[in-house]
Write a protein that holds these residues in place. Structure first.
Motif, short mmCIF file in Angstrom:
data_model
loop_
_atom_site.label_atom_id
_atom_site.label_comp_id
_atom_site.label_asym_id
_atom_site.label_seq_id
_atom_site.Cartn_x
_atom_site.Cartn_y
_atom_site.Cartn_z
N ALA A 128 -13.86 -10.96 8.30
CA ALA A 128 -12.85 -10.63 7.30
C ALA A 128 -13.47 -9.83 6.16
O ALA A 128 -12.93 -8.81 5.72
N THR A 129 -14.60 -10.29 5.67
CA THR A 129 -15.24 -9.65 4.53
C THR A 129 -15.91 -8.34 4.94
O THR A 129 -16.06 -7.44 4.11
N ALA A 130 -16.30 -8.21 6.21
CA ALA A 130 -16.95 -6.97 6.66
C ALA A 130 -16.01 -5.78 6.52
O ALA A 130 -16.40 -4.73 6.00
N LEU A 131 -14.78 -5.92 6.99
CA LEU A 131 -13.84 -4.82 6.86
C LEU A 131 -13.55 -4.53 5.39
O LEU A 131 -13.46 -3.38 4.97
N VAL A 395 6.94 0.74 5.21
CA VAL A 395 5.69 0.76 4.47
C VAL A 395 5.93 0.56 2.99
O VAL A 395 6.82 1.17 2.39
N VAL A 396 5.15 -0.33 2.42
CA VAL A 396 5.20 -0.58 0.97
C VAL A 396 4.01 0.04 0.28
O VAL A 396 4.14 0.75 -0.71
N HIS A 397 2.80 -0.17 0.83
CA HIS A 397 1.57 0.38 0.26
C HIS A 397 1.33 1.76 0.86
O HIS A 397 0.45 1.95 1.67
N ALA A 398 2.12 2.74 0.46
CA ALA A 398 1.97 4.09 1.02
C ALA A 398 1.14 5.00 0.14
O ALA A 398 0.95 6.16 0.47
N ASP A 399 0.64 4.50 -0.99
CA ASP A 399 -0.12 5.34 -1.90
C ASP A 399 -1.47 5.70 -1.30
O ASP A 399 -2.06 4.93 -0.56
N PRO A 400 -1.99 6.90 -1.64
CA PRO A 400 -3.28 7.32 -1.11
C PRO A 400 -4.46 6.90 -1.97
O PRO A 400 -5.55 7.38 -1.79
N ALA A 401 -4.22 5.99 -2.91
CA ALA A 401 -5.29 5.60 -3.83
C ALA A 401 -6.40 4.87 -3.09
O ALA A 401 -6.18 4.29 -2.04
N PRO A 402 -7.62 4.90 -3.65
CA PRO A 402 -8.73 4.20 -3.00
C PRO A 402 -8.42 2.71 -2.85
O PRO A 402 -7.73 2.12 -3.66
N HIS A 403 -8.96 2.12 -1.82
CA HIS A 403 -8.72 0.71 -1.54
C HIS A 403 -9.98 -0.09 -1.83
O HIS A 403 -11.07 0.29 -1.46
N THR A 404 -9.79 -1.21 -2.50
CA THR A 404 -10.92 -2.05 -2.87
C THR A 404 -11.21 -3.05 -1.77
O THR A 404 -10.38 -3.30 -0.90
N PRO A 405 -12.37 -3.68 -1.82
CA PRO A 405 -12.67 -4.71 -0.82
C PRO A 405 -11.63 -5.83 -0.80
O PRO A 405 -11.30 -6.35 0.25
N ALA A 406 -11.11 -6.20 -1.97
CA ALA A 406 -10.12 -7.28 -2.00
C ALA A 406 -8.87 -6.92 -1.23
O ALA A 406 -8.24 -7.78 -0.62
N GLU A 407 -8.49 -5.64 -1.23
CA GLU A 407 -7.25 -5.24 -0.56
C GLU A 407 -7.36 -5.39 0.94
O GLU A 407 -6.38 -5.68 1.62
N ALA A 408 -8.53 -5.17 1.47
CA ALA A 408 -8.70 -5.21 2.93
C ALA A 408 -9.14 -6.56 3.46
O ALA A 408 -9.25 -6.74 4.65
N GLN A 409 -9.37 -7.51 2.55
CA GLN A 409 -9.90 -8.81 2.93
C GLN A 409 -9.09 -9.45 4.05
O GLN A 409 -7.89 -9.46 4.04
N ALA A 410 -9.78 -9.99 5.03
CA ALA A 410 -9.21 -10.84 6.06
C ALA A 410 -8.53 -10.12 7.20
O ALA A 410 -7.96 -10.74 8.05
N VAL A 411 -8.55 -8.78 7.25
CA VAL A 411 -8.02 -8.10 8.43
C VAL A 411 -9.11 -8.10 9.50
O VAL A 411 -10.24 -7.81 9.21
N THR A 412 -8.80 -8.41 10.71
CA THR A 412 -9.76 -8.27 11.79
C THR A 412 -9.00 -7.91 13.05
O THR A 412 -7.81 -7.96 13.06
N THR A 413 -9.65 -7.66 14.12
CA THR A 413 -9.05 -7.36 15.37
C THR A 413 -8.93 -8.53 16.23
O THR A 413 -8.52 -8.45 17.28
N GLY A 414 -9.23 -9.26 16.12
CA GLY A 414 -9.07 -10.31 17.45
C GLY A 414 -9.82 -10.75 17.98
O GLY A 414 -10.07 -10.33 18.80
N ASP A 415 -8.97 -9.35 19.08
CA ASP A 415 -9.32 -10.03 19.99
C ASP A 415 -10.36 -10.21 20.25
O ASP A 415 -10.09 -9.33 20.35
N ALA A 416 -11.06 -10.68 19.83
CA ALA A 416 -11.83 -11.04 20.13
C ALA A 416 -11.99 -11.25 19.88
O ALA A 416 -11.75 -10.74 19.84
#
Length: 416
Positions: A128-131, A395-416
Motif C-alpha cells: 500500500a505504501t509503495a504505490l 470521476v471526482v478527482h479529475a484535476d491534473p494536480a500532483p498527487h501526494t503519497p497520502a492520496e495514493a495510500q493503500a491502492v494495490t493490485t491483488g491479485d496477487a
C-alpha cells in the motif's frame, strides 16, 4: 490529453524511465514483494504431498495471506499517517523477512498457514505504501507512477514462479528462505536509497475506509473486484493442482508466462485500450474474456495444454483490468484517495481469501472443473455489477494536480 468515458486521463506522461533513484529502489522492492505471490504456486503440490495436506488445506496458504492483507488495509493509512511512508515500508519488509523465514522452517501445513498470515500483514504495509511513495516521487505524474507500479507487479509475479520453481526443485522450503533473503536486500535498498519521508499533515482513522464504502461509485468498483477475484485466485491457486505437474520448475514456467503477459498488458495494452474505447467498455470486455477462458478451462480440464494456454492468455486480460481499475479507484470517489483505496483493497482481498478457500473445498468435494466454474460465475456476476452501477462511475478527482503519497495510500493490485 485524451480521456476515457469516465473522464480519467489515460496518456502516460513523458519520462517514464527517467525516475529518481528512490523510485527505482521502491520499485525494486515492489518486484521482490510481488514475487511472494507467485513464488508458492510451483511448490503447492510438493507441500501437499510432503506434509500430507489436502488441496483445501494447502490453499489456506492463500486464504490466510489474503485475508490478513485485506483486513490490514484498514490499518495501513492509520500507520503511515502517524509514522511516515519510509518507516511503514521498512516495517512491512521486516515482517515479511521474519515470517517468510519462519514459513520455511515450518513442520506442518498449519504452521505455514499461520506464518503466511504474518507475511500478509507485512505485505499490506509494504504494497500500500509503495504505490503511495512512487506516486509522490515519480516524474510524469500519477499515470506514469501507476504504470511503473503495475509493471513491478507483473514482473514480480512473473519472476516469482521461476524463482519458486528453481528453488523448489531443491526443496519446498527453498522459495520461502529465498523470499526472506531477497526481502532483506530490498530492506537495505529502501533504508539506504529512500530519503526520510515526513508524516502526512492529515491523520487517517481506521473507520474512514469503511465509511467511504457508502459512496455508490466506490462500492460498485469494490463489489466488482470482490467477485472478479473469485476468478483471479481460482486461476492462481487451483491451476497448479489441476495441471498435475510434479516438477516445480515446469509449473514455474507456466506461471512465468502468465505473469509476463500480465506485465506487458499492464504497461503497453491498458493505456492504449482505455484511451481508445473508454474505462467501462474495456473493463467489461476483459471480464467477459476472462470468464470465457475459465469456462473453457472447466470444459477441457483434463486437456493440460488447454489449461496451460488458458492460464498464460488470461494474464493479458488481467493485466489490462488491473491497471485501469486501479486508476478508476483513484478517481471515482469524493473522499480522500488514500481512504477510498484502502476501502477498495479491503473488500477485494477478502474476496480473494474466500475464493482460494472455496476453490480448494470444491476441488476436494467434486472434480477439478468445479473451481473454474465458480471462478467464471464470480467474474460474470462482477461484470453484471459493473454494468449495473456504471452510472455511478463519475470521476471526482479529475484535476491534473500532483498527487501526494497520502492520496495514493493503500491502492494495490491483488491479485496477487
Amino acid at each position: 490529453m485524451p480521456s476515457s468515458d469516465t473522464g480519467v486521463t489515460t496518456d502516460a506522461r513523458p519520462g517514464l524511465l527517467k525516475q529518481p533513484v528512490a523510485v527505482w529502489a521502491v520499485a525494486f522492492a515492489a518486484v521482490v514483494s510481488f514475487m511472494g505471490i507467485g513464488l508458492v504456486d510451483p511448490i503447492l503440490p510438493a507441500i501437499a504431498g510432503q506434509l500430507g495436506a489436502t488441496k483445501a488445506q494447502t490453499l489456506l496458504l492463500f486464504t490466510s495471506y489474503l485475508g490478513i492483507t485485506g483486513l490490514a488495509m484498514l490499518l495501513t493509512g492509520w500507520v503511515s499517517s502517524r509514522h511516515g511512508a519510509k518507516k511503514t515500508l521498512l516495517a512491512g519488509l521486516a515482517l515479511i523477512v521474519v515470517f517468510a523465514a519462519l514459513a520455511g522452517s515450518s513442520g506442518s501445513i498449519g504452521e505455514i498457514v499461520g506464518f503466511r498470515a504474518g507475511w500478509g500483514l507485512g505485505n499490506s504495509l509494504f504494497i500500500a505504501t509503495a504505490l503511495a511513495t512512487i506516486v509522490g516521487a515519480a516524474s510524469g505524474g500519477m499515470a506514469n507512477a501507476i504504470i511503473l507500479y503495475e509493471a513491478a507487479l507483473g514482473l514480480g509475479i512473473a519472476a516469482g514462479p521461476l524463482v519458486g520453481g528453481l528453488l523448489g526443485e531443491v526443496s519446498w522450503r527453498g522459495p520461502f528462505f529465498g523470499t526472506a533473503v531477497l526481502m532483506a536486500v530490498a530492506f537495505t535498498a529502501i533504508a539506504t536509497l529512500l530519503p526520510a519521508t515526513p508524516r502526512p499533515a492529515v491523520r487517517v482513522s481506521v473507520s474512514d475506509p469503511l465509511r467511504a464504502l457508502g459512496h455508490r461509485g466506490l462500492r460498485t468498483v469494490a463489489a466488482m473486484a470482490f467477485l472478479y477475484n473469485f476468478g483471479f485466485f481460482t486461476l492462481l491457486a487451483y491451476t497448479p493442482f489441476a495441471l498435475e505437474i510434479s516438477s516445480p520448475i515446469r509449473l514455474g514456467f507456466v506461471f512465468f508466462g502468465w505473469g509476463l503477459c500480465l506485465a506487458i498488458a499492464s504497461v503497453v495494452l491498458a493505456p492504449r485500450l482505455q484511451r481508445r474505447f473508454g474505462t467501462v467498455p474495456v473493463v467489461a470486455t476483459m471480464l467477459a474474456l476472462f470468464a470465457l477462458v475459465l469456462l473453457v478451462e472447466a470444459a477441457f480440464v483434463d486437456v493440460k495444454p488447454v489449461l496451460v494456454v488458458g492460464t498464460v492468455v488470461a494474464g493479458l486480460f488481467l493485466g489490462v483490468n488491473n491497471t485501469i481499475v486501479t486508476e478508476l479507484v483513484m478517481e471515482v470517489s469524493p473522499v480522500q484517495r488514500s481512504t477510498a483505496s484502502a476501502a477498495y483493497s479491503f473488500v477485494r482481498f477478502l474476496g480473494g481469501a474466500i475464493a482460494a478457500w472455496a476453490a480448494g473445498e470444491l476441488g476436494e468435494a467434486f472434480t477439478d472443473w468445479s473451481p473454474f466454474v465458480l471462478g467464471a460465475f464470480g467474474v460474470l456476476v462482477g461484470l453484471a455489477v459493473l454494468l449495473g452501477g456504471r452510472r455511478h462511475l463519475v470521476v471526482v478527482h479529475a484535476d491534473p494536480a500532483p498527487h501526494t503519497p497520502a492520496e495514493a495510500q493503500a491502492v494495490t493490485t491483488g491479485d496477487a
